[in-house]
Write a protein that holds these residues in place. Structure first.
Motif, PDB file in Angstrom:
ATOM      1  N   ALA A   1     -28.260  12.489 -15.431  1.00 34.10           N
ATOM      2  CA  ALA A   1     -27.325  12.413 -16.548  1.00 34.10           C
ATOM      3  C   ALA A   1     -25.942  12.917 -16.151  1.00 34.10           C
ATOM      4  O   ALA A   1     -25.805  13.890 -15.409  1.00 34.10           O
ATOM      5  CB  ALA A   1     -27.856  13.223 -17.725  1.00 34.10           C
ATOM      6  N   GLY A   2     -24.926  12.208 -16.629  1.00 30.84           N
ATOM      7  CA  GLY A   2     -23.556  12.603 -16.350  1.00 30.84           C
ATOM      8  C   GLY A   2     -23.028  12.106 -15.021  1.00 30.84           C
ATOM      9  O   GLY A   2     -21.939  12.500 -14.599  1.00 30.84           O
ATOM     10  N   GLN A   3     -23.779  11.219 -14.350  1.00 34.98           N
ATOM     11  CA  GLN A   3     -23.324  10.709 -13.066  1.00 34.98           C
ATOM     12  C   GLN A   3     -23.177   9.198 -13.109  1.00 34.98           C
ATOM     13  O   GLN A   3     -23.842   8.501 -13.879  1.00 34.98           O
ATOM     14  CB  GLN A   3     -24.285  11.118 -11.948  1.00 34.98           C
ATOM     15  N   ILE A   4     -22.279   8.695 -12.266  1.00 32.87           N
ATOM     16  CA  ILE A   4     -22.038   7.259 -12.122  1.00 32.87           C
ATOM     17  C   ILE A   4     -22.472   6.839 -10.727  1.00 32.87           C
ATOM     18  O   ILE A   4     -22.196   7.533  -9.742  1.00 32.87           O
ATOM     19  CB  ILE A   4     -20.551   6.930 -12.346  1.00 32.87           C
ATOM     20  N   ALA A   5     -23.153   5.706 -10.649  1.00 35.88           N
ATOM     21  CA  ALA A   5     -23.534   5.117  -9.362  1.00 35.88           C
ATOM     22  C   ALA A   5     -22.823   3.776  -9.215  1.00 35.88           C
ATOM     23  O   ALA A   5     -22.723   3.010 -10.183  1.00 35.88           O
ATOM     24  CB  ALA A   5     -25.044   4.927  -9.270  1.00 35.88           C
ATOM     25  N   ILE A   6     -22.343   3.495  -8.008  1.00 39.96           N
ATOM     26  CA  ILE A   6     -21.676   2.228  -7.714  1.00 39.96           C
ATOM     27  C   ILE A   6     -22.351   1.619  -6.490  1.00 39.96           C
ATOM     28  O   ILE A   6     -22.332   2.210  -5.403  1.00 39.96           O
ATOM     29  CB  ILE A   6     -20.178   2.426  -7.453  1.00 39.96           C
ATOM     30  N   LEU A   7     -22.958   0.459  -6.673  1.00 40.30           N
ATOM     31  CA  LEU A   7     -23.668  -0.245  -5.604  1.00 40.30           C
ATOM     32  C   LEU A   7     -22.795  -1.381  -5.103  1.00 40.30           C
ATOM     33  O   LEU A   7     -22.363  -2.238  -5.873  1.00 40.30           O
ATOM     34  CB  LEU A   7     -24.992  -0.786  -6.135  1.00 40.30           C
ATOM     35  N   ARG A   8     -22.547  -1.395  -3.801  1.00 37.91           N
ATOM     36  CA  ARG A   8     -21.684  -2.418  -3.218  1.00 37.91           C
ATOM     37  C   ARG A   8     -22.380  -3.774  -3.180  1.00 37.91           C
ATOM     38  O   ARG A   8     -23.614  -3.861  -3.143  1.00 37.91           O
ATOM     39  CB  ARG A   8     -21.275  -2.024  -1.797  1.00 37.91           C
ATOM     40  N   ALA A   9     -21.588  -4.824  -3.136  1.00 38.16           N
ATOM     41  CA  ALA A   9     -22.115  -6.183  -3.046  1.00 38.16           C
ATOM     42  C   ALA A   9     -22.787  -6.400  -1.691  1.00 38.16           C
ATOM     43  O   ALA A   9     -22.388  -5.834  -0.672  1.00 38.16           O
ATOM     44  CB  ALA A   9     -20.990  -7.195  -3.232  1.00 38.16           C
ATOM     45  N   GLY A  10     -23.827  -7.226  -1.685  1.00 43.16           N
ATOM     46  CA  GLY A  10     -24.478  -7.653  -0.451  1.00 43.16           C
ATOM     47  C   GLY A  10     -25.422  -6.650   0.173  1.00 43.16           C
ATOM     48  O   GLY A  10     -25.919  -6.882   1.282  1.00 43.16           O
ATOM     49  N   ILE A  11     -25.714  -5.540  -0.512  1.00 44.67           N
ATOM     50  CA  ILE A  11     -26.578  -4.506   0.048  1.00 44.67           C
ATOM     51  C   ILE A  11     -28.012  -4.702  -0.454  1.00 44.67           C
ATOM     52  O   ILE A  11     -28.243  -4.715  -1.669  1.00 44.67           O
ATOM     53  CB  ILE A  11     -26.096  -3.101  -0.357  1.00 44.67           C
ATOM     54  N   PRO A  12     -28.992  -4.869   0.436  1.00 45.48           N
ATOM     55  CA  PRO A  12     -30.389  -4.905  -0.028  1.00 45.48           C
ATOM     56  C   PRO A  12     -30.712  -3.614  -0.766  1.00 45.48           C
ATOM     57  O   PRO A  12     -30.349  -2.524  -0.310  1.00 45.48           O
ATOM     58  CB  PRO A  12     -31.195  -5.028   1.279  1.00 45.48           C
ATOM     59  N   HIS A  13     -31.390  -3.730  -1.897  1.00 42.63           N
ATOM     60  CA  HIS A  13     -31.602  -2.514  -2.680  1.00 42.63           C
ATOM     61  C   HIS A  13     -32.773  -2.657  -3.639  1.00 42.63           C
ATOM     62  O   HIS A  13     -33.253  -3.755  -3.919  1.00 42.63           O
ATOM     63  CB  HIS A  13     -30.346  -2.178  -3.488  1.00 42.63           C
ATOM     64  N   GLU A  14     -33.180  -1.506  -4.118  1.00 42.40           N
ATOM     65  CA  GLU A  14     -34.060  -1.429  -5.282  1.00 42.40           C
ATOM     66  C   GLU A  14     -33.636  -0.200  -6.070  1.00 42.40           C
ATOM     67  O   GLU A  14     -33.063   0.734  -5.530  1.00 42.40           O
ATOM     68  CB  GLU A  14     -35.530  -1.331  -4.884  1.00 42.40           C
ATOM     69  N   TYR A  15     -33.864  -0.258  -7.373  1.00 38.44           N
ATOM     70  CA  TYR A  15     -33.565   0.906  -8.202  1.00 38.44           C
ATOM     71  C   TYR A  15     -34.474   0.905  -9.408  1.00 38.44           C
ATOM     72  O   TYR A  15     -35.090  -0.118  -9.751  1.00 38.44           O
ATOM     73  CB  TYR A  15     -32.094   0.962  -8.607  1.00 38.44           C
ATOM     74  N   GLY A  16     -34.562   2.073 -10.040  1.00 39.27           N
ATOM     75  CA  GLY A  16     -35.433   2.187 -11.194  1.00 39.27           C
ATOM     76  C   GLY A  16     -35.418   3.593 -11.750  1.00 39.27           C
ATOM     77  O   GLY A  16     -34.587   4.427 -11.374  1.00 39.27           O
TER      78      GLY A  16
END
Length: 265
Positions: free
Chosen positions: A63-78
């Protein structure tokens, strides 16, 4: 029990997408994109905790944080196990402001409590509204909100101040016109007066009162220069109740009296 994957709701949209949403998910929530996406993703956690995994490793977004994921990066989140994740999200194409960010696959930045976090919240609310309504000029408005969020994160990374000092600076800015005592600022940021005084000088290289007076004087100069305010009006506008004190500080900072400065515009 299989984990819930909601990626079908928006994963097939093309690159340079402008799309935003608000999810509140259990720990069954999971998005996997082994090929990445052509656009960027920005997320703000309101409560609970999420995670992002990229080839560089895992980062959490509480809570209270921002995440920025760059384009073209293999990823998973949840959602982190045992948690719920309440968060805003938005997809967007690359903007010039992304160049202000470090070259990380996923960047996570804390937003200090106070005006900065409120400002980010308002920006996400605007993104959500524009993404849904899509009325006139919505794309330009959407981009402007994204730009604001990126700049807030870049500003946060550039300053790297103690979060309590950031709160103190916000308090001074918001209450500049009022009489401000050290005890009041300290109470607002949860510190003792002596601790705040020491920490502020350590972080900002000037005592808190000197910083406040400098802020007021710069604002007064702008009001006289660009808004046609007289020296007396400007001094009151920025919180000085004693004109002679204002004039002495102004002359020390600018080398000219307030009235001389006002008349020179």
């Amino acid at each position: 029990m299989p984990r819930h994957n909601r990626s079908g709701e928006y994963a097939d949209t093309p690159g340079d997408t402008m799309l935003a949403g608000h999810f509140h998910e259990t720990d069954r929530y999971f998005i996997g994109r082994p090929e990445g996406r052509d656009d960027w993703l920005i997320v703000m956690t309101l409560s609970g905790e999420g995670y992002f995994r990229t080839p560089a490793g895992e980062k959490r977004c509480p809570a209270g944080q921002i995440a920025i994921l760059r384009a073209g990066i293999p990823h998973e989140y949840g959602t982190m196990p045992g948690q719920q994740w309440n968060f805003f999200w938005a997809h967007f194409g690359k903007l010039s402001e992304t160049s202000y960010l470090p070259e990380e696959e996923v960047l996570v930045s804390e937003l200090p409590e106070g005006e900065t976090r409120k400002r980010a919240y308002r920006a996400f609310r605007s993104l959500l509204r524009d993404s849904r309504e899509r009325s006139a000029y919505w794309q330009a408005l959407f981009e402007n909100a994204i730009r604001e969020l990126l700049l807030l994160v870049a500003q946060r990374l550039e300053k790297r101040l103690d979060p309590r000092i950031e709160q103190a600076l916000q308090f001074l800015s918001q209450n500049m016109q009022e009489e401000i005592r050290l005890e009041r600022v300290a109470a607002a940021v949860g510190l003792s007066s002596s601790r705040l005084s020491h920490l502020f000088k350590q972080e900002m290289d000037v005592p808190i009162l000197d910083y406040l007076n400098g802020m007021r004087l710069r604002q007064a100069a702008l009001l006289m220069r660009h808004m046609g305010r007289s020296a007396t009006e400007a001094s009151l506008d920025v919180g000085f109740n004693n004109y002679n004190h204002f004039a002495a500080l102004f002359r020390r900072m600018y080398g000219v009296s307030p009235r001389g400065f006002s008349n020179s515009r």
